[in-house]
Scaffold this active site. Sequence first.
Site, mmCIF file in Angstrom:
data_model
loop_
_atom_site.group_PDB
_atom_site.id
_atom_site.type_symbol
_atom_site.label_atom_id
_atom_site.label_comp_id
_atom_site.label_asym_id
_atom_site.label_seq_id
_atom_site.Cartn_x
_atom_site.Cartn_y
_atom_site.Cartn_z
ATOM 1 N N CYS A 1 20.957 73.854 40.931
ATOM 2 C CA CYS A 1 19.978 74.926 40.735
ATOM 3 C C CYS A 1 18.558 74.394 40.903
ATOM 4 O O CYS A 1 17.708 75.035 41.538
ATOM 5 C CB CYS A 1 20.159 75.554 39.359
ATOM 6 S SG CYS A 1 19.155 77.031 39.074
ATOM 7 N N CYS B 1 25.340 78.528 32.727
ATOM 8 C CA CYS B 1 24.732 79.837 32.492
ATOM 9 C C CYS B 1 25.587 80.979 33.021
ATOM 10 O O CYS B 1 25.578 82.077 32.451
ATOM 11 C CB CYS B 1 23.332 79.889 33.096
ATOM 12 S SG CYS B 1 23.283 79.780 34.899
#
Length: 391
Positions: A101, A199
């Site tokens: 990410c 997440c």
Amino acid sequence: MKILAAMSGGVDSAVAAARAVDAGHEVVGVHLALSRMPGTLRTGSRGCCTIEDSRDAHMVAGLLGIPFYVWDFSERFKEDIVDDFIAEYSQGRTPNPCMRCNERIKFAALLDRALALGFDAVATGHYAEIAFDDHGHPELHRGVDMNKDQSYVLGVLTEDQLRHCYFPIGASASKADVRAEAERRGFPVANKPDSYDICFIPDGDTKAWLADKIPLRPGLIRDTEGEVLGEHDGATTFTIGQRKGLRIERPAADGKPRYVVDVDARENVVTVGPREALTVDHLDGIRTTWCGIPPEDIGLGEDGAIECEVQIRAHADPVPARAWLGEYVSEPPASEYNVPTPRPAGQIMHVDVREPLSGVAPGQTMVVYRGTRVLGQATIDRTERKPVAIG
């Protein structure tokens, strides 16, 4: 400077944005919508980038008096992070989605858009610092608070990206200081729990999540001698070092626990063994990148080895090591999720560790340091283990 503050909705990014404002910069806040389900709700400290996080970030931006926007990066996040995560697990690897990410979303897609819009830098709430050498080259260093240091997950950043990064809280003495500052500023997120786990798997059940994404095939569980001990639902849901969920009825001869020591996705075989079988003293890394200027003294082959430290997890202790480079490997053909692929293109990094490591899985990231400075990183592809003592 004109600063784009990436505001996750947490306390760290809130204080980072506030400090950027205090420093006299022109600051604009942005929250990244990464979920394909915009109504996703946060559960305690699980999950991030939820609708509550967006609202929290918006409230802080209002208190700071700065413009605030929400940018939808959900499609890019799915392709570059979620799909990559599935593909890596399908090959028996254990990827680090936070590294990906940072590499592909926060400091690639976001930074590219920020620069295109005329911003000078992106500010985040990471605990890390940027310094410059005598020639003006940027270097990434650990944050002051070693308990919160996040330089590991930023090890994928390049020299050009570092030039446009801004970490206002990297020099903070502790997370407690950051929370206290948020409290003084009247931020509603001052005592908000930190997010953890993956997440996009907010309930923390990675195996169940993967079972819906990767076709599972029943296979065998063997010991290190090749003896069949049981069966599994699918090798790709296991990871090196795993102890629970093995469903082996017959105990080990010595009565000690057994751990996953190898996952062969191609043959669909899981191998288990004693804790000692997890010992690692050599790592081969692929997708090697340098965080700033590469060290001048590293070279090809063991004769080009440098003394350094290596860290294999975000909160692991670094261990003394020697690192050197190997030849480049070529780009493999694309494949479907359930077909293992050759190693991706890039230069190989070889690392000998001075202190044995345990439970290292292919797909994890190794970050190489000299003192507080991050030199670079590579994705662990292969490991070598010390022989297991017999008797």
